[in-house]
Design an enzyme around this catalytic site. Structure first.
Site, PDB file in Angstrom:
ATOM      1  CG  ASP A  33      17.158  16.231  19.609  1.00 10.86           C
ATOM      2  OD1 ASP A  33      16.811  16.854  18.582  1.00 10.86           O
ATOM      3  OD2 ASP A  33      16.429  16.095  20.604  1.00 10.86           O
ATOM      4  CG  ASP A  76      11.918  25.070  23.189  1.00  9.27           C
ATOM      5  OD1 ASP A  76      11.189  24.621  22.288  1.00  9.27           O
ATOM      6  OD2 ASP A  76      13.136  25.271  23.050  1.00  9.27           O
TER       7      ASP A  76
END
Length: 245
Positions: free
Chosen positions: A9, A130
């Site tokens: 990330d 998500d």
């Protein structure tokens, strides 16, 4: 055998991990290219990259990191974060991504998502799902939609989606174990999916539990960065990782 996919990330060009998607709870782990090279040296073949700046800004920001990693390694990269326009998708592929992960647009602009699915093919498009409190979250996990997970998946499975990355946000970055019950529910409902589980992996036993539950793939990052996973255990679980032998 479950597919193992390490994650990178990115914020401000650095490799980071958030806790529960909170940008204020950030751990920094250094240079993304160095990390990607280490993953390749270990023997991983896939890499999941998330442009967290892009997800927050609603357009790709760290494309230069993607380009550097793609041009300096042989990793098969899937890239997500900030993909909102046709130009964003094309930029990701031009910078070396083999696949893109798209979540928010699948909620806010289904026709555009369907257009990308048709243009690039189901093998190159990963549907991001998500989840927070049972609802699909969008825009870098800053907003919760009204979409429930299983009905959300149904319309896209029927349209030909084969790859889904599902993150239980309450588990992400917490090292408290993955949401196996949630992933099992998805697989029971849509057994044809190549489901990639994400969030909460803390140790090799979590990965073994996902494997035993029949989950096809898992993304994990913090457990590696924090030294919670012994690479020797990964060899035992996945002997196809050649460099570690």
């Amino acid at each position: 055998m479950i597919e193992l996919i390490p994650a990178i990330d990115i914020i401000n060009g650095q490799c980071v991990r958030l806790t529960k998607g909170d940008y204020n709870q950030k751990s920094v782990y250094g240079n993304p290219l160095d990390m990607a090279r280490e993953f390749e040296h270990i023997g991983f073949r896939r890499l999941h990259i998330v442009d967290l700046d892009g997800a927050k800004s609603k357009h790709i920001v760290n494309d230069f990191v993607l380009r550097d990693i793609a041009s300096s390694t042989h990793l098969i990269i899937d890239f997500g974060g900030g993909i909102k326009t046709d130009d964003d998708v094309q930029k990701a592929f031009d910078c070396g991504a083999s696949m893109v992960t798209v979540g928010s647009i699948a909620v806010t602009d289904p026709d555009r998502f369907m257009g990308w699915l048709e243009k690039y093919g189901a093998e190159h498009i990963i549907l991001g799902a998500d989840v927070r409190n049972g609802k699909i979250s969008i825009n870098g996990w800053k907003e919760d939609s009204t979409e429930d997970l299983l009905p959300f998946l149904q319309k896209y499975v029927e349209a030909g989606v084969r790859n889904v990355l599902c993150t239980e946000i309450s588990k992400d970055g917490t090292l408290t174990g993955p949401a196996i019950k949630l992933y099992r529910q998805v697989m029971d409902t849509y057994p044809q999916l190549h489901l990639i589980a994400s969030g909460g992996v803390s140790c090799i036993n979590d990965i073994k539990a996902l494997d035993a539950a029949g989950i096809p793939a898992v993304v994990f990052g913090k457990a590696i960065y924090e030294g919670r996973i012994d690479l020797k255990d990964l060899i035992e679980l996945c002997p196809s990782i050649p460099e570690l032998k």
